[in-house]
Scaffold this motif. Structure first.
Motif, PDB file in Angstrom:
ATOM      1  N   VAL A 193      -9.168 -21.321  -9.370  1.00 45.00           N
ATOM      2  CA  VAL A 193      -8.419 -20.783 -10.502  1.00 45.00           C
ATOM      3  C   VAL A 193      -7.321 -19.880  -9.935  1.00 45.00           C
ATOM      4  CG1 VAL A 193      -8.522 -19.418 -12.613  1.00 45.00           C
ATOM      5  CG2 VAL A 193     -10.415 -20.936 -12.019  1.00 45.00           C
ATOM      6  N   VAL A 194      -6.083 -20.320 -10.066  1.00 43.71           N
ATOM      7  CA  VAL A 194      -4.945 -19.600  -9.483  1.00 43.71           C
ATOM      8  C   VAL A 194      -4.324 -18.726 -10.569  1.00 43.71           C
ATOM      9  CG1 VAL A 194      -2.679 -19.851  -8.403  1.00 43.71           C
ATOM     10  CG2 VAL A 194      -4.515 -21.473  -7.856  1.00 43.71           C
ATOM     11  N   ILE A 195      -4.403 -17.419 -10.381  1.00 43.55           N
ATOM     12  CA  ILE A 195      -3.865 -16.495 -11.385  1.00 43.55           C
ATOM     13  C   ILE A 195      -2.694 -15.737 -10.786  1.00 43.55           C
ATOM     14  CG2 ILE A 195      -4.380 -14.525 -12.892  1.00 43.55           C
ATOM     15  CD1 ILE A 195      -7.328 -15.395 -12.805  1.00 43.55           C
ATOM     16  N   CYS A 196      -1.484 -16.110 -11.164  1.00 42.65           N
ATOM     17  CA  CYS A 196      -0.292 -15.386 -10.713  1.00 42.65           C
ATOM     18  C   CYS A 196      -0.064 -14.207 -11.636  1.00 42.65           C
ATOM     19  CB  CYS A 196       0.930 -16.297 -10.801  1.00 42.65           C
ATOM     20  SG  CYS A 196       1.007 -17.454  -9.446  1.00 42.65           S
ATOM     21  N   PHE A 197       0.401 -13.122 -11.087  1.00 40.27           N
ATOM     22  CA  PHE A 197       0.717 -12.005 -11.976  1.00 40.27           C
ATOM     23  C   PHE A 197       1.888 -11.195 -11.438  1.00 40.27           C
ATOM     24  CE2 PHE A 197      -1.040  -8.581  -9.372  1.00 40.27           C
ATOM     25  CZ  PHE A 197      -1.925  -9.256  -8.544  1.00 40.27           C
ATOM     26  N   LEU A 226      -6.040 -14.782  -6.768  1.00 38.60           N
ATOM     27  CA  LEU A 226      -5.042 -13.942  -7.428  1.00 38.60           C
ATOM     28  C   LEU A 226      -3.786 -13.943  -6.571  1.00 38.60           C
ATOM     29  CD1 LEU A 226      -7.222 -10.867  -8.424  1.00 38.60           C
ATOM     30  CD2 LEU A 226      -6.015 -12.384  -9.986  1.00 38.60           C
ATOM     31  N   VAL A 227      -2.654 -14.189  -7.195  1.00 39.24           N
ATOM     32  CA  VAL A 227      -1.402 -14.175  -6.440  1.00 39.24           C
ATOM     33  C   VAL A 227      -0.482 -13.126  -7.053  1.00 39.24           C
ATOM     34  CG1 VAL A 227       0.436 -15.558  -5.436  1.00 39.24           C
ATOM     35  CG2 VAL A 227      -1.688 -16.669  -6.144  1.00 39.24           C
ATOM     36  N   ASP A 281      -2.768 -17.992 -16.749  1.00 40.08           N
ATOM     37  CA  ASP A 281      -2.004 -16.755 -16.928  1.00 40.08           C
ATOM     38  C   ASP A 281      -2.910 -15.551 -16.706  1.00 40.08           C
ATOM     39  OD1 ASP A 281       0.255 -18.160 -17.451  1.00 40.08           O
ATOM     40  OD2 ASP A 281       0.633 -17.278 -19.423  1.00 40.08           O
ATOM     41  N   SER A 282      -2.309 -14.432 -16.379  1.00 40.98           N
ATOM     42  CA  SER A 282      -3.074 -13.248 -16.022  1.00 40.98           C
ATOM     43  C   SER A 282      -3.537 -12.441 -17.232  1.00 40.98           C
ATOM     44  CB  SER A 282      -2.213 -12.365 -15.111  1.00 40.98           C
ATOM     45  OG  SER A 282      -0.909 -12.253 -15.648  1.00 40.98           O
TER      46      SER A 282
END
Ligand code: UDP
Ligand code: MN
Length: 647
Positions: A193-197, A226-227, A281-282
């Motif tokens: 699960v890639v969460i960009c913020f 988390l990115v 989405d974050s």
């Protein structure tokens, strides 16, 4: 007596004195530590987090030069680097404590406070009492109101309320009962699960992370990645690193420059270890059992790109609103994305939503909130377009590419994730035209000759395009390399419901009235479903564009889905009839007189502007049917804003 004449203290006295001093020093140190921790908490205004209870020191911050790391990473997962990452330098936080997540309190000791004044809107569901502590009414003082106001400005939502909601909140069960008996394959792929913020609020970011950890089974969740897209907020730096380092299966990487949504997700994809990527989405909250139905669809066909039903978290109250099924993603001729609800599936179409309430529905586009895609398939279509600027329309580009180059998209009803819908975008952009520039890339790369339709409805984009050409050489090459279909194919096979305007010269553009000097206008506040037509100063931005088409309809709106209709003497907008063949022509333009005749009544379209448009009521101002007469208020021109050859 001077101090010099005091008798020398004995050894025992000296020892006692030293011990006393030592005890004092220890006490002072302990106190400062306590005060200091409290201070950090206060200044950052963060929810209580488990920092104090952790006995380990700060995690290692490892500076990784991208090229070296990429080589290593490539070796691990067998992927070639993506072009857009070449200049990145990364900071990576490595989890120092894999097995100690038991240290973290499972259920935080927060009270749930929701404003007492709210009224439940239809379809609004509050988490059931068992899932969530009872809402507590509080009186918001002026200080509280002020805090809410500034939080709203900063984040685009009411962060004060968000802070009071537990980081572990369980959403109510809203899945169709048939979903609960579904059985999924034993060998589903694993997911990252890639969460960009970028400068996300602490509470919403951490609630997203915990919600994934609380709802996805360990077997299927390879990691939460988390990115950090170059956030500036202090709490997202070492405090977050510290927090994350104690969570099992959560990794945090940081970009050293701002990448934007597309670039950040591509970076996350290159670092992800799972077989499937879930871009999230974050500010999301997952419902029970959301992951398996998505993975199942991908396991059956790796070229499928799938989304859960996106429920909605209210930006003001943080209430959870379940989205009605069926729903699918669409776009209009301004290249804006929408969720389309309750569309009746056309007969013979694959999406048989009516036959089986839990059958996935094909979707021309998917929103960016949660997108699930096989990692190798993502790589084979070359990720997001690296030319996309910070924010906007990147999901439309990816969607057209996925469909046109061999994949498909669908919404899976047994999976539900809620997304926080903000009041406004919180990012200050260096350049206000970012969204238009992204759309210009899409139009020029993918829309072929249909791009003219877009430029007529977005004149800012048209002028940008006139002064500069986007560099899309690589994208066009990619399109060829992948053997992608053209946009005509996309419209015919994927999105046949999108009305294709003809925009005939002299019969399309802003509908200008000679007598008033105003243009036909539809006040946005009346919503997308239609209402009374008005008149207003001509905007010139494409929002007032309409056309009289060959079947005698006056089509309005960015999707061309609303038609001029009449209610007694009023001219109103209503959804256009779906079956083109059976309708009788409604309107006819008489070129010589400029009259627009309503054929069923033989009355003429007249602009009425009594007492000024701004103060007048809708009944006094707007478009009306009147007996035809040679009057300038019945004289109309379709004014083209964009010269056909320039588009
Ligand atoms: N985001 C990002 N970099 C940016 C802008 C946004 O990483 O420059 C993140 C953002 O924090 C969010 C996701 O990308 O997690 C999608 O952005 P956003 O929620 O603003 O899109 P929206 O939901 O409004 O379409
Ligand atoms: Mn979002």
């Amino acid at each position: 007596m001077s101090i010099w004449s005091r008798p020398r203290p004995s050894r025992r006295q000296m020892l006692c004195l030293w011990l006393l001093l030592l005890a004092l020093a220890l006490a002072v140190l302990g106190l400062t530590d306590l005060v200091f921790q409290e201070d950090i908490q206060k200044t950052l205004k963060l929810p209580r987090r488990p920092m104090q209870s952790l006995s380990v020191g700060p995690p290692d911050l490892e500076v990784i030069v991208d090229s070296r790391d990429r080589a290593r990473h490539q070796h691990i997962v067998g992927l070639s680097p993506l072009n857009s990452l070449q200049e990145d330098q990364l900071l990576m936080v490595v989890s120092t404590q894999r097995e100690n997540s038991a240290l973290l309190p499972r259920k935080e000791n927060y009270r749930v406070v929701l404003p007492g004044s709210k009224k439940d809107s239809p379809g609004t569901v509050l988490p059931s009492p068992g899932d969530m502590e009872k809402p507590v009414e509080i009186q918001f003082g002026s200080l509280e109101k002020e805090m809410e106001r500034s939080a709203l400005q900063k984040y685009g939502f009411n962060e004060v309320v968000s802070e009071r909601i537990p980081l572990h909140r369980h959403l109510p069960e809203m899945r169709n009962p048939a979903c609960l008996t579904e059985r999924y394959s034993d060998s589903l792929p694993t997911a990252s699960v890639v969460i960009c913020f970028h400068d996300e609020a602490w509470s919403t970011l951490l609630r997203t992370v915990h919600s994934v950890l609380d709802t996805a089974s360990k077997k299927h969740l390879r990691e939460v990645l988390l990115v950090d897209d170059f956030s500036q907020q202090g709490y997202l730096k070492s405090v977050l690193s510290e927090y994350v380092s104690h969570l099992e299966s959560v990794r945090l990487i940081r970009s050293m420059r701002r990448l934007g949504v597309a670039g950040c997700r591509t970076l996350g994809a290159a670092r992800a270890l799972g077989e499937v990527l879930v871009f999230m989405d974050s500010h999301c909250e997952c419902s029970r059992g959301w992951l398996e139905p998505l993975l199942e669809r991908l396991a059956e066909d790796r070229t499928r790109v799938v989304s859960p039903i996106m429920d909605v978290i209210n930006w003001q109250t943080f209430e959870y609103n379940a989205t009605q099924w069926p729903v699918r993603g669409v776009f209009d001729w301004k290249l804006d994305f929408h969720w389309e609800h309750n569309r009746k599936p056309e007969r013979g179409q694959q999406d048989s939503a009516e036959e089986s309430p839990i059958q996935p529905v094909r979707s021309p586009v998917l929103g960016g909130g949660v997108l699930t895609i096989d990692r190798h398939f993502f790589q084979s279509v070359e990720g997001y377009d690296p030319g996309m600027l910070l924010w906007g329309a990147e999901q439309i580009e990816l969607s057209i590419r996925v469909w046109s180059c061999g994949g498909s998209m669908e919404v899976v009803p047994c999976s539900r994730v809620a997304h926080l819908e903000r009041h406004h975008l919180p990012y200050p952009f260096p350049d206000q035209d970012i969204l238009q520039r992204n759309k210009v890339r899409i139009a020029d790369t993918w829309l072929d000759a249909y791009r003219k339709i877009y430029y007529k409805r977005d004149t800012l984009a048209h002028f940008i395009r006139q002064s500069e050409s986007p560099n899309i050489t690589e994208r066009v090459r990619l399109k060829k390399r992948l053997g992608c279909q053209n946009f005509h194919w996309f419209l015919s096979n994927v999105f046949p419901e999108l009305y294709v305007p003809q925009d005939r010269p002299g019969l399309s553009g802003e509908l200008y009235n000679v007598g008033t000097g105003y243009c036909a206008d539809y006040p946005q506040r009346q919503g997308p479903q239609g209402g009374t037509m008005g008149i207003a100063p001509c905007s010139g931005n494409g929002n007032q564009h309409c056309e009289l088409n060959p079947v005698g309809e006056v089509r309005w709106g960015p999707a061309g889905a609303l038609c001029f209709n009449t209610l007694r003497q009023w001219v109103i907008l209503t959804p256009c009839p779906a079956h083109k063949l059976s309708i009788k022509p409604q309107w006819k333009m008489i070129k010589l007189s400029g009259q627009l005749v309503h054929l069923p009544t033989q009355l003429c379209l007249q602009a009425v502007k009594e007492g000024g448009v701004s103060q007048g009521t809708l009944a006094e101002n707007g478009l009306f049917l009147r007996p035809c007469a040679h009057h300038p208020r019945q004289q109309w021109h379709f004014e083209q804003l964009v010269a056909p050859k320039a588009a």
